[in-house]
Design an enzyme around this catalytic site. Structure first.
Site, short mmCIF file in Angstrom:
data_model
loop_
_atom_site.label_atom_id
_atom_site.label_comp_id
_atom_site.label_asym_id
_atom_site.label_seq_id
_atom_site.Cartn_x
_atom_site.Cartn_y
_atom_site.Cartn_z
N ASN A 151 0.81 -1.23 0.00
CA ASN A 151 0.00 0.00 0.00
C ASN A 151 0.83 1.27 0.00
O ASN A 151 0.43 2.28 -0.54
CB ASN A 151 -0.99 -0.02 1.16
CG ASN A 151 -0.30 -0.17 2.50
OD1 ASN A 151 0.85 -0.57 2.58
ND2 ASN A 151 -1.01 0.19 3.55
N CYS A 282 -3.48 0.51 6.93
CA CYS A 282 -3.59 -0.43 8.05
C CYS A 282 -4.22 0.20 9.27
O CYS A 282 -4.92 -0.45 10.03
CB CYS A 282 -2.22 -0.95 8.41
SG CYS A 282 -1.10 0.41 8.73
O1 TXE Z 1 0.33 -8.02 3.14
P1 TXE Z 1 0.85 -9.51 2.99
P2 TXE Z 1 -0.05 -7.10 1.91
C1 TXE Z 1 -0.98 -4.53 6.44
C2 TXE Z 1 -2.43 -4.23 6.13
C3 TXE Z 1 -2.85 -5.47 5.38
C4 TXE Z 1 -1.58 -5.88 4.67
C5 TXE Z 1 -1.66 -5.53 3.21
O2 TXE Z 1 -3.16 -4.03 7.31
O3 TXE Z 1 -3.21 -6.46 6.32
O4 TXE Z 1 -0.49 -5.17 5.25
O5 TXE Z 1 -0.41 -5.70 2.62
C6 TXE Z 1 5.49 -11.08 2.20
N1 TXE Z 1 7.34 -15.10 4.80
N2 TXE Z 1 -0.28 -3.29 6.68
O6 TXE Z 1 -1.27 -7.69 1.29
O7 TXE Z 1 0.11 -10.32 2.02
C7 TXE Z 1 4.79 -10.66 0.94
O8 TXE Z 1 5.50 -11.13 -0.19
C8 TXE Z 1 7.91 -13.93 4.49
C9 TXE Z 1 0.11 -2.98 8.04
O9 TXE Z 1 1.16 -6.89 1.07
O10 TXE Z 1 0.95 -9.97 4.38
C10 TXE Z 1 4.82 -9.15 1.07
O11 TXE Z 1 6.06 -8.63 0.66
N3 TXE Z 1 7.29 -12.95 3.79
C11 TXE Z 1 1.05 -1.82 8.13
C12 TXE Z 1 4.66 -8.93 2.57
O12 TXE Z 1 4.97 -10.19 3.19
C13 TXE Z 1 6.03 -13.18 3.38
C14 TXE Z 1 0.76 -0.71 7.19
C15 TXE Z 1 3.26 -8.52 3.00
O13 TXE Z 1 2.35 -9.37 2.37
C16 TXE Z 1 5.36 -14.38 3.66
C17 TXE Z 1 0.47 -1.21 5.86
C18 TXE Z 1 6.08 -15.37 4.40
N4 TXE Z 1 5.52 -16.55 4.72
C19 TXE Z 1 -0.09 -2.44 5.64
N5 TXE Z 1 4.11 -14.31 3.12
C20 TXE Z 1 1.22 -1.22 9.52
N6 TXE Z 1 0.76 -1.86 10.60
O14 TXE Z 1 1.83 -0.18 9.62
C21 TXE Z 1 4.02 -13.10 2.53
N7 TXE Z 1 5.17 -12.42 2.67
#
Ligand code: TXE
Length: 487
Positions: A151, A282
């Site tokens: 995001n 988030c």
């Molecule tokens: O997250 P994903 P997304 C959160 C927001 C939402 C999410 C959206 O709330 O829940 O982020 O972003 C990698 N081992 N925040 O869809 O799918 C994946 O490749 C290692 C919170 O991208 O969880 C990607 O690079 N890595 C935030 C990253 O994790 C892994 C503010 C995130 O993917 C993995 C913004 C694994 N097993 C968004 N699986 C805050 N709190 O500040 C996936 N990835």
């Protein structure tokens, strides 16, 4: 077909590999492929680790004032290239230009500047103990691994790189596979600013690439921004080598409007907290609790402004203030939640539809959506939707709303709108959330530490706390007299 191939950035340059696994990046506003990316093979990941280890040796020995000077240059280059970088973010994420042009790059540059200023302040302590004394050293951790969400791609990369590098570490960063270009351009900029090769490498790929690095013994710390479910997987994978973790995860945050609130301000807060970045933030205040005495007035203003002031369109158009969701699958996930809200008895008071703006008919747009008559047990009020979907709930007393707001496994953010300052501080002190706003919503200056309570995260980004979290303390005791003992 894609016009360019984005490669991994290791040891100061783009590198390729023979097994050439590639994936495409889509422009969410058009549904078209805009470029292809080479996913990092294991051989390339090992190369990035060797590079980062070499980079760490050099960078950790670089005087703090010199590290500061180099990082300041990087911040300046980011600002010079603001519009070019903001456009990259718009094309990768689908977010409106009017946001990216003033927020994404600026907040990234602010972070690098802020942590650069902290570099020389990392001082140890000394304490006399009789004739003896001890002192402490705050030493960097080594090679850190940053994992970005889609995001705020460039901002997240900057926030993680800034604290890690300022403290003398090197970082390997894996951006989200949905939005990989911004972080890669940051790697170019850091090299241009004078950061030694290997200090900031960028590797591309999905969770499998992420998991390989999280489990790797050469990684000292992992910093993830992502969903709660991903956080649990990453923490489990990090356990094998007991490495440090920082988790910036999701939420389902309450935004509370008391009966004495300024209604227009509260509506502004609720719309920022649900429609900014098309709801893909988030910290969004997606559970809007409104006191029964101002409920009708609030709802009337909210519906009027949602109808008249939200412009869904081509994100590159400066007039657009609500862009496209990141992907087709995410759009359908959001639409499924909207259907679920109706199925579970909430009233769809506004929106709820896919929108096909002129010229962007194949994009992934959902209009601003407002549910009323929501109850706390509905899935739309318990689960993170991560789209422009607001759930409005009514409450009667302060104690009631605090209890209901805290009734969640999440604890990322919270907002309170009211004029009674004693009540505002009394309520916010009881809310189980790490990032809170009173008569404001969403502001996140780099000086302010951000992170979640409960399952919304571990540790903090930004602020002095983040700087310290990238160091480890060594205590050194010095005996000033002849050492004697019983043996
Ligand atoms: O997250 P994903 P997304 C959160 C927001 C939402 C999410 C959206 O709330 O829940 O982020 O972003 C990698 N081992 N925040 O869809 O799918 C994946 O490749 C290692 C919170 O991208 O969880 C990607 O690079 N890595 C935030 C990253 O994790 C892994 C503010 C995130 O993917 C993995 C913004 C694994 N097993 C968004 N699986 C805050 N709190 O500040 C996936 N990835």
């Amino acid at each position: 077909m894609s016009s360019t191939l984005l490669k991994n950035f290791i040891h100061g340059r783009y590198v390729s590999h023979n097994d050439n696994t590639c994936f495409d990046v889509i422009n969410p506003a058009t549904g078209e492929i805009i470029y292809a990316v080479e996913a990092a093979s294991e051989a390339l990941l090992e190369q990035s680790l060797l590079s980062a280890q070499q980079g760490f040796i050099k960078w950790s020995k670089t005087p703090a004032i010199e590290r500061a000077r180099i990082l300041q240059r990087a911040a300046a280059i980011l600002r010079e290239r603001n519009d070019e970088l903001a456009r990259v973010e718009v094309l990768d994420t689908g977010k409106p230009w009017q946001e990216a042009a003033v927020v994404d790059v600026q907040t990234g540059a602010d972070a690098i500047e802020y942590f650069a200023n902290l570099c020389p302040s990392m001082m140890g302590e000394q304490q006399s103990v009789g004739d003896d004394f001890f002192y402490t050293r705050h030493e960097p951790l080594g090679v850190c691994f940053g994992i970005g969400a889609w995001n705020y791609p460039l901002q997240i990369a900057c926030w993680k790189a800034a604290a890690a590098l300022a403290a003398g570490n090197s970082m390997i960063f894996k951006p989200s596979e949905e939005t990989p270009r911004g972080a890669t351009l940051l790697a170019e900029i850091l090299i241009e600013a004078g950061v030694p090769a290997g200090v900031f490498n960028v590797v591309h790929g999905d969770g499998k690439v992420g998991n390989y690095m999280v489990e790797h013994p050469a990684i000292a710390k992992v910093s993830l921004t992502g969903e709660v479910g991903t956080g649990k997987k990453v923490m489990a994978a990090a356990a094998g080598t007991l490495k440090k973790v920082t988790m910036e995860l999701g939420g389902k945050s309450p935004l509370i409007v008391f009966d004495d609130a300024d209604i227009d301000e509260a509506v502004t807060g609720a719309m920022i907290g649900n429609f900014y970045t098309q709801g893909e933030v988030c910290t969004n205040g997606t559970r809007v609790f409104v006191h029964q005495d101002c409920y009708d007035a609030f709802l009337e203003r909210l519906l009027e402004r949602s109808k008249n002031n939200v412009i869904v369109g081509n994100p590159l158009d400066p007039k657009t203030n609500l862009g496209a969701l990141i992907s087709s699958s995410h759009m359908h996930k959001v639409l499924d939640y909207i259907q679920l809200g109706k199925d579970q008895g909430a009233t769809l008071a506004f929106g709820g539809e896919r929108i096909k703006p002129l010229g962007c008919e194949n994009g992934f747009f959902v209009g601003p959506t407002i549910f009323t008559d929501c109850t706390d047990d509905m899935r739309i009020t318990r689960e993170e939707i991560f789209g422009p979907v607001m759930s409005v709930l009514k409450f009667a007393t302060e104690d009631e709303v605090i209890q209901r707001a805290n009734n969640s496994d999440f604890g990322l953010a919270a907002g309170v709108f009211c004029k009674d300052i004693r009540r505002a501080h009394r309520v916010i002190a009881q809310l189980e959330a790490g990032i809170c706003w009173i008569n404001a919503y969403g502001n996140s200056p780099v000086e302010m530490p951000v992170g979640g309570y409960k399952q919304s995260g571990i540790g903090r980004e930004n602020g002095i706390e983040a700087f310290r979290s990238y160091t480890q303390t060594k205590s050194i005791y010095v005996g000033m007299n002849k050492l004697e003992g019983p043996f």
